[in-house]
Write a protein that holds these residues in place. Structure first.
Motif, PDB file in Angstrom:
ATOM      1  N   THR A   8       0.836  -1.209   0.000  1.00 48.99           N
ATOM      2  CA  THR A   8       0.000   0.000   0.000  1.00 48.99           C
ATOM      3  C   THR A   8       0.864   1.250   0.000  1.00 48.99           C
ATOM      4  OG1 THR A   8      -1.808  -1.140   1.140  1.00 48.99           O
ATOM      5  CG2 THR A   8      -1.758   1.263   1.289  1.00 48.99           C
ATOM      6  N   MET A   9       1.941   1.230   0.810  1.00 53.77           N
ATOM      7  CA  MET A   9       2.838   2.384   0.840  1.00 53.77           C
ATOM      8  C   MET A   9       3.459   2.631  -0.533  1.00 53.77           C
ATOM      9  SD  MET A   9       6.145   3.221   3.264  1.00 53.77           S
ATOM     10  CE  MET A   9       7.197   1.919   2.575  1.00 53.77           C
ATOM     11  N   ALA A  10       3.892   1.575  -1.197  1.00 55.08           N
ATOM     12  CA  ALA A  10       4.520   1.727  -2.513  1.00 55.08           C
ATOM     13  C   ALA A  10       3.519   2.287  -3.529  1.00 55.08           C
ATOM     14  CB  ALA A  10       5.062   0.387  -2.988  1.00 55.08           C
ATOM     15  N   GLU A  11       2.292   1.780  -3.490  1.00 55.43           N
ATOM     16  CA  GLU A  11       1.262   2.270  -4.409  1.00 55.43           C
ATOM     17  C   GLU A  11       0.945   3.740  -4.139  1.00 55.43           C
ATOM     18  OE1 GLU A  11      -1.900  -0.403  -3.624  1.00 55.43           O
ATOM     19  OE2 GLU A  11      -0.906  -2.128  -4.554  1.00 55.43           O
ATOM     20  N   THR A  12       0.897   4.105  -2.873  1.00 53.84           N
ATOM     21  CA  THR A  12       0.623   5.492  -2.503  1.00 53.84           C
ATOM     22  C   THR A  12       1.744   6.411  -2.958  1.00 53.84           C
ATOM     23  OG1 THR A  12      -0.639   4.775  -0.563  1.00 53.84           O
ATOM     24  CG2 THR A  12       0.150   7.045  -0.575  1.00 53.84           C
ATOM     25  N   ALA A  13       2.984   5.983  -2.699  1.00 57.75           N
ATOM     26  CA  ALA A  13       4.133   6.801  -3.076  1.00 57.75           C
ATOM     27  C   ALA A  13       4.179   7.052  -4.575  1.00 57.75           C
ATOM     28  CB  ALA A  13       5.420   6.124  -2.622  1.00 57.75           C
ATOM     29  N   ALA A  14       3.738   6.082  -5.364  1.00 55.41           N
ATOM     30  CA  ALA A  14       3.792   6.213  -6.822  1.00 55.41           C
ATOM     31  C   ALA A  14       2.922   7.357  -7.326  1.00 55.41           C
ATOM     32  CB  ALA A  14       3.365   4.902  -7.475  1.00 55.41           C
ATOM     33  N   THR A  15       1.886   7.695  -6.569  1.00 56.14           N
ATOM     34  CA  THR A  15       0.982   8.767  -6.991  1.00 56.14           C
ATOM     35  C   THR A  15       1.139  10.049  -6.184  1.00 56.14           C
ATOM     36  OG1 THR A  15      -0.779   7.914  -5.550  1.00 56.14           O
ATOM     37  CG2 THR A  15      -0.725   7.125  -7.824  1.00 56.14           C
ATOM     38  N   ASP A  16       1.646   9.931  -4.971  1.00 54.96           N
ATOM     39  CA  ASP A  16       1.813  11.109  -4.109  1.00 54.96           C
ATOM     40  C   ASP A  16       2.975  10.859  -3.156  1.00 54.96           C
ATOM     41  OD1 ASP A  16       1.685  13.287  -2.456  1.00 54.96           O
ATOM     42  OD2 ASP A  16      -0.395  12.985  -1.818  1.00 54.96           O
ATOM     43  N   CYS A  17       4.105  11.482  -3.444  1.00 53.63           N
ATOM     44  CA  CYS A  17       5.311  11.261  -2.643  1.00 53.63           C
ATOM     45  C   CYS A  17       5.476  12.282  -1.532  1.00 53.63           C
ATOM     46  CB  CYS A  17       6.544  11.298  -3.543  1.00 53.63           C
ATOM     47  SG  CYS A  17       6.858  12.961  -4.220  1.00 53.63           S
ATOM     48  N   SER A  18       4.520  13.157  -1.341  1.00 52.31           N
ATOM     49  CA  SER A  18       4.671  14.246  -0.366  1.00 52.31           C
ATOM     50  C   SER A  18       4.868  13.698   1.038  1.00 52.31           C
ATOM     51  CB  SER A  18       3.443  15.150  -0.391  1.00 52.31           C
ATOM     52  OG  SER A  18       2.300  14.472   0.094  1.00 52.31           O
ATOM     53  N   CYS A  20      11.937  13.004  -4.603  1.00 55.24           N
ATOM     54  CA  CYS A  20      10.615  12.358  -4.661  1.00 55.24           C
ATOM     55  C   CYS A  20      10.735  10.996  -5.331  1.00 55.24           C
ATOM     56  CB  CYS A  20       9.642  13.231  -5.431  1.00 55.24           C
ATOM     57  SG  CYS A  20       8.064  12.422  -5.817  1.00 55.24           S
ATOM     58  N   ALA A  21      11.466  10.948  -6.445  1.00 52.09           N
ATOM     59  CA  ALA A  21      11.656   9.669  -7.134  1.00 52.09           C
ATOM     60  C   ALA A  21      12.410   8.679  -6.254  1.00 52.09           C
ATOM     61  CB  ALA A  21      12.404   9.897  -8.443  1.00 52.09           C
ATOM     62  N   TYR A  22      13.327   9.181  -5.435  1.00 55.70           N
ATOM     63  CA  TYR A  22      14.069   8.321  -4.513  1.00 55.70           C
ATOM     64  C   TYR A  22      13.116   7.740  -3.466  1.00 55.70           C
ATOM     65  CZ  TYR A  22      18.356   6.778  -2.148  1.00 55.70           C
ATOM     66  OH  TYR A  22      19.365   6.023  -1.607  1.00 55.70           O
ATOM     67  N   VAL A  23      12.249   8.577  -2.917  1.00 52.84           N
ATOM     68  CA  VAL A  23      11.253   8.093  -1.957  1.00 52.84           C
ATOM     69  C   VAL A  23      10.407   6.990  -2.588  1.00 52.84           C
ATOM     70  CG1 VAL A  23       9.128   8.742  -0.729  1.00 52.84           C
ATOM     71  CG2 VAL A  23      11.144  10.224  -0.600  1.00 52.84           C
ATOM     72  N   GLN A  24       9.992   7.196  -3.814  1.00 54.45           N
ATOM     73  CA  GLN A  24       9.176   6.200  -4.508  1.00 54.45           C
ATOM     74  C   GLN A  24       9.935   4.888  -4.691  1.00 54.45           C
ATOM     75  OE1 GLN A  24       8.394   8.705  -7.913  1.00 54.45           O
ATOM     76  NE2 GLN A  24       6.305   9.169  -7.217  1.00 54.45           N
ATOM     77  N   ARG A  25      11.230   4.979  -5.034  1.00 60.82           N
ATOM     78  CA  ARG A  25      12.015   3.763  -5.226  1.00 60.82           C
ATOM     79  C   ARG A  25      12.234   3.035  -3.902  1.00 60.82           C
ATOM     80  NH1 ARG A  25      11.738   0.377  -8.232  1.00 60.82           N
ATOM     81  NH2 ARG A  25      12.089   1.781 -10.001  1.00 60.82           N
ATOM     82  N   VAL A  26      12.519   3.771  -2.838  1.00 55.06           N
ATOM     83  CA  VAL A  26      12.708   3.121  -1.538  1.00 55.06           C
ATOM     84  C   VAL A  26      11.419   2.423  -1.112  1.00 55.06           C
ATOM     85  CG1 VAL A  26      13.176   3.480   0.911  1.00 55.06           C
ATOM     86  CG2 VAL A  26      14.536   4.692  -0.793  1.00 55.06           C
ATOM     87  N   ALA A  27      10.286   3.091  -1.282  1.00 49.50           N
ATOM     88  CA  ALA A  27       9.004   2.483  -0.910  1.00 49.50           C
ATOM     89  C   ALA A  27       8.743   1.226  -1.727  1.00 49.50           C
ATOM     90  CB  ALA A  27       7.869   3.498  -1.103  1.00 49.50           C
ATOM     91  N   ALA A  28       9.023   1.279  -3.020  1.00 45.89           N
ATOM     92  CA  ALA A  28       8.825   0.109  -3.878  1.00 45.89           C
ATOM     93  C   ALA A  28       9.765  -1.027  -3.483  1.00 45.89           C
ATOM     94  CB  ALA A  28       9.051   0.490  -5.342  1.00 45.89           C
ATOM     95  N   ASN A  29      10.988  -0.695  -3.107  1.00 43.34           N
ATOM     96  CA  ASN A  29      11.943  -1.733  -2.729  1.00 43.34           C
ATOM     97  C   ASN A  29      11.565  -2.392  -1.405  1.00 43.34           C
ATOM     98  OD1 ASN A  29      14.668  -2.976  -3.382  1.00 43.34           O
ATOM     99  ND2 ASN A  29      14.998  -2.271  -1.285  1.00 43.34           N
ATOM    100  N   ILE A  30      11.060  -1.590  -0.462  1.00 44.34           N
ATOM    101  CA  ILE A  30      10.583  -2.170   0.801  1.00 44.34           C
ATOM    102  C   ILE A  30       9.430  -3.137   0.526  1.00 44.34           C
ATOM    103  CG2 ILE A  30       9.403  -1.655   2.981  1.00 44.34           C
ATOM    104  CD1 ILE A  30      11.038   0.965   3.063  1.00 44.34           C
ATOM    105  N   ALA A  31       8.516  -2.740  -0.353  1.00 44.32           N
ATOM    106  CA  ALA A  31       7.399  -3.624  -0.700  1.00 44.32           C
ATOM    107  C   ALA A  31       7.898  -4.907  -1.346  1.00 44.32           C
ATOM    108  CB  ALA A  31       6.440  -2.898  -1.636  1.00 44.32           C
ATOM    109  N   ARG A  32       8.880  -4.795  -2.198  1.00 46.05           N
ATOM    110  CA  ARG A  32       9.479  -5.965  -2.846  1.00 46.05           C
ATOM    111  C   ARG A  32      10.072  -6.913  -1.808  1.00 46.05           C
ATOM    112  NH1 ARG A  32      13.468  -6.164  -7.724  1.00 46.05           N
ATOM    113  NH2 ARG A  32      14.870  -7.873  -7.193  1.00 46.05           N
TER     114      ARG A  32
END
Length: 327
Positions: free
Chosen positions: A40-50, A146-158
């Motif tokens: 859920t965090m990764a999906e959220t970050a992909a649309t709103d990284c604030s 912002c893109a870094y936050v998105q990548r970290v969130a996606a990697n945690i989900a992975r």
């Protein structure tokens, strides 16, 4: 790192059903929840990284992680560092983030490459720094950070999904004695029980020694910024979650009430409730704050001693390792 089954069993003959109960009622549902909230965090970050959106997501994932982080066996024996690189003795996380952002390193565009990169630049503590440290948290939606936050969130989900799946499909079978000796190793009921018991004791020792002991340091020179997740005000919360999680598993594992441990946990909660600052930032200029944290550490030790008496001594299990070895 702690190795599974590294125990001397004196005369333990626990019931396999207790191990199965821990798997079905604690470990597997907790890993499934960690997997879900991380996704859920990764999906959220992909649309709103604030940071306004991401901070609650980060806290939800960290809460879920605290329910499984003590299991340094099987998929999480080494995989835990992919989620939480702490303690960071030499400040590698800040150095890695600063370098990556200054260089606008394209590594964040490569999911596979990023997953194999330095653990200091990914995981919950990298995300905490990006979201809560004023060196990094002033980013815009179209920025590299912002893109870094998105990548970290996606990697945690992975990582969360990989660990949850491996527990569900493989290691839970091993620990419940369902190995075939070929594709899955055979583990005895006694060794499985002792392995889970070891994780409980080890977690309590780590909490007392590191989560409490590192910021406590000594009375003349406390070190509040050595506390776990202090930037996000999670230091006290993590201690409470760590103790509560292993207490629940201890009761499940023994399959019976643990009255002395229950009393020790109640006293621990009283001590935790007496601490007003969740990040321990008041340690440096408040002697009462230092004493209250010292008492909390003593109460964590009290829980560990009660568990050792009500499970270890009763079942005839003695630890064959130093629980802080390898941390």
């Amino acid at each position: 790192m702690i190795r599974p089954l590294a125990f001397a069993l004196i005369c333990a003959t626990p019931a396999a059903a207790d191990v199965a109960s821990v798997m079905s009622n604690n470990v597997l549902p907790d890993f499934a929840k960690f997997d879900t909230v991380a996704a859920t965090m990764a999906e959220t970050a992909a649309t709103d990284c604030s940071i306004e959106t991401m901070r609650p997501q980060y806290n939800a994932v960290f809460d879920a992680w605290m329910n499984v982080q003590h299991l340094r066996i099987g998929p999480t024996e080494n995989g835990a560092l992919n989620i939480a690189f702490w303690p960071d003795e030499r400040g590698f996380t800040a150095k890695t983030l600063s370098t990556m952002i200054a260089d606008t390193d394209p590594l964040i565009d490569d999911a596979e490459g990023f997953a194999a990169s330095s653990i200091a630049g990914r995981g919950l503590f990298a995300l905490e720094m990006l979201l809560f440290d004023d060196r990094f948290d002033g980013y815009d939606a179209d920025s590299y950070t912002c893109a870094y936050v998105q990548r970290v969130a996606a990697n945690i989900a992975r990582e969360a999904h990989a660990q949850s799946t491996d527990w569900q499909d493989r290691y839970a079978l091993i620990i419940q004695g369902q190995g075939d000796g070929e594709t899955l190793p055979i583990v005895s009921d006694a060794d499985a029980f002792a392995t889970l018991y070891s994780q409980i004791v080890n977690s309590l020792e780590f909490t007392a020694d590191s989560r409490v002991g590192r910021p406590l340091a000594d009375f003349a020179r406390p070190r509040p910024t050595r506390a776990e997740a202090w930037r996000s005000d999670r230091s006290l919360r993590n201690i409470v979650l760590a103790v509560d999680t292993v207490y629940a598993q201890a009761v499940e594992l023994m399959g019976a009430p643990l009255p002395a441990t229950a009393q020790a946990v109640a006293e621990f909660h009283d001590a935790a409730n007496a601490i007003p600052d969740p990040s321990f930032s008041d340690l440096a200029d408040n002697s009462q704050a230092w004493l209250k944290l010292q008492i909390l550490g003593q109460k964590v030790d009290g829980v560990k001693n009660a568990v050792s008496n009500e499970i270890g001594a009763v079942m005839g299990i003695s630890a064959g390792f130093n629980a802080s070895d390898g941390d």
